[in-house]
Design a protein around this motif. Structure first.
Motif, PDB file in Angstrom:
ATOM      1  N   ASP A   1      38.113 -64.916  36.975  1.00  0.00           N
ATOM      2  CA  ASP A   1      38.114 -66.216  37.674  1.00  0.00           C
ATOM      3  C   ASP A   1      38.838 -66.112  39.016  1.00  0.00           C
ATOM      4  N   ASP A   2      39.937 -65.348  39.017  1.00  0.00           N
ATOM      5  CA  ASP A   2      40.739 -65.216  40.248  1.00  0.00           C
ATOM      6  C   ASP A   2      39.907 -64.674  41.405  1.00  0.00           C
ATOM      7  N   ILE A   3      38.861 -63.897  41.103  1.00  0.00           N
ATOM      8  CA  ILE A   3      38.028 -63.343  42.201  1.00  0.00           C
ATOM      9  C   ILE A   3      36.696 -64.086  42.294  1.00  0.00           C
ATOM     10  N   GLY A   4      36.647 -65.308  41.721  1.00  0.00           N
ATOM     11  CA  GLY A   4      35.461 -66.152  41.877  1.00  0.00           C
ATOM     12  C   GLY A   4      34.336 -65.830  40.923  1.00  0.00           C
ATOM     13  N   GLU A   5      34.614 -64.964  39.930  1.00  0.00           N
ATOM     14  CA  GLU A   5      33.574 -64.708  38.918  1.00  0.00           C
ATOM     15  C   GLU A   5      33.794 -65.622  37.722  1.00  0.00           C
ATOM     16  N   ASP A   6      32.912 -65.541  36.703  1.00  0.00           N
ATOM     17  CA  ASP A   6      32.996 -66.450  35.562  1.00  0.00           C
ATOM     18  C   ASP A   6      33.488 -65.663  34.343  1.00  0.00           C
ATOM     19  N   GLY A   7      34.798 -65.707  34.141  1.00  0.00           N
ATOM     20  CA  GLY A   7      35.398 -64.910  33.062  1.00  0.00           C
ATOM     21  C   GLY A   7      34.895 -65.289  31.679  1.00  0.00           C
ATOM     22  N   ILE A   8      34.671 -66.568  31.453  1.00  0.00           N
ATOM     23  CA  ILE A   8      34.216 -67.013  30.131  1.00  0.00           C
ATOM     24  C   ILE A   8      32.784 -66.540  29.865  1.00  0.00           C
ATOM     25  N   GLN A   9      31.980 -66.463  30.922  1.00  0.00           N
ATOM     26  CA  GLN A   9      30.605 -65.960  30.746  1.00  0.00           C
ATOM     27  C   GLN A   9      30.637 -64.530  30.203  1.00  0.00           C
ATOM     28  N   LEU A  10      31.648 -63.758  30.621  1.00  0.00           N
ATOM     29  CA  LEU A  10      31.771 -62.390  30.087  1.00  0.00           C
ATOM     30  C   LEU A  10      31.986 -62.424  28.574  1.00  0.00           C
ATOM     31  N   VAL A  11      32.784 -63.379  28.094  1.00  0.00           N
ATOM     32  CA  VAL A  11      32.999 -63.480  26.642  1.00  0.00           C
ATOM     33  C   VAL A  11      31.692 -63.811  25.935  1.00  0.00           C
ATOM     34  N   HIS A  12      30.931 -64.757  26.490  1.00  0.00           N
ATOM     35  CA  HIS A  12      29.601 -65.083  25.926  1.00  0.00           C
ATOM     36  C   HIS A  12      28.707 -63.831  25.874  1.00  0.00           C
ATOM     37  N   ASP A  13      28.696 -63.057  26.959  1.00  0.00           N
ATOM     38  CA  ASP A  13      27.811 -61.885  27.038  1.00  0.00           C
ATOM     39  C   ASP A  13      28.223 -60.811  26.026  1.00  0.00           C
ATOM     40  N   ILE A  14      29.537 -60.601  25.900  1.00  0.00           N
ATOM     41  CA  ILE A  14      30.012 -59.604  24.931  1.00  0.00           C
ATOM     42  C   ILE A  14      29.674 -60.053  23.508  1.00  0.00           C
ATOM     43  N   ARG A  15      29.869 -61.336  23.222  1.00  0.00           N
ATOM     44  CA  ARG A  15      29.522 -61.865  21.892  1.00  0.00           C
ATOM     45  C   ARG A  15      28.060 -61.625  21.560  1.00  0.00           C
TER      46      ARG A  15
END
Ligand code: G3P
Length: 217
Positions: free
Chosen positions: A134-148
């Motif tokens: 998030d700090d670099i403007g990306e979507d950190g939570i989306q990464l959790v969705h993708d890994i799941r």
């Protein structure tokens, strides 16, 4: 969802662990430096304060160094989980620890392909760093969705440990995304309890109860 505290502050940990809602602890070299204490000493104390997983991170970056440090850390207590960076060397060490029955937490994960490699290496946990993305403007939570999604597609056993958590909203979103665990700074853990309507409602209940003049005991 398992809730871990991301801290080496044993005084705060002792207080919050008394809620019975702290499932484990994660640490990293920055938190160890912040403690100002010898690493093995503070890890041993933390392991005595919680029954669950306590992540202790190696400092070496070569395979043999990671293996030596990881075995030393694993010997501190039965609930130590050896934390390793998501590098080729870190994943080689992860695979060896899987063969030795030593639990691992592969950290500094910032992409789904990285998380897939960690699972293939037999990691016990993988730590996607939500806040730093998030700090670099990306979507950190989306990464959790993708890994799941990937882990479910291939029945990987590795547990998703959402890390670099900055708020209660992050915890909620990580839980909705299907993270197995979340590691929180103590302040975020304390924020989970709070809502203005809860405080307002309790105040009103107590005020109305006082007017009855009754006592339950
Ligand atoms: O300890 C792992 C991770 O939670 C650290 O996150 O971004 O707060 O340093 P950060």
């Amino acid at each position: 969802m398992q809730l871990f505290l991301d801290t080496t502050d044993t005084a705060v940990l002792r207080t919050l662990a008394a809620t019975g809602l702290v499932d484990g602890v994660t640490t990293n070299p920055t938190l160890i430096a912040k403690s100002g204490r010898p690493m093995v000493e503070v890890i041993a104390e933390i392991c005595g304060l919680v029954e669950g997983a306590v992540s202790a991170e190696v400092a070496a970056t070569d395979v043999q160094g990671m293996l030596a440090e990881g075995r030393r850390l694993a010997a501190v207590a039965a609930n130590v989980v050896v934390k390793l960076p998501l590098t080729p060397e870190g994943l080689v060490a992860t695979r060896q620890f899987a063969l030795e029955g030593i639990q691992t937490n592969v950290t500094l994960c910032f992409s789904a392909p990285q998380a897939m490699l960690a699972a293939k290496a037999g990691a016990t946990y993988v730590s996607p760093f939500v806040g730093r993305l998030d700090d670099i403007g990306e979507d950190g939570i989306q990464l959790v969705h993708d890994i799941r999604a990937i882990y479910d597609n291939y029945a990987f056993d590795t547990q998703i440990l959402a890390a670099s958590i900055r708020s209660a909203d992050h915890v909620q979103a990580a839980a909705i995304a299907g993270a197995d665990c979340c590691t929180l700074p103590p302040a975020v853990f304390e924020a989970l309890f709070k809502h203005p309507l809860t405080e307002k409602g309790l105040e009103q209940f107590l005020s109305d109860w006082a007017k009855t003049g009754q006592s339950i005991l």
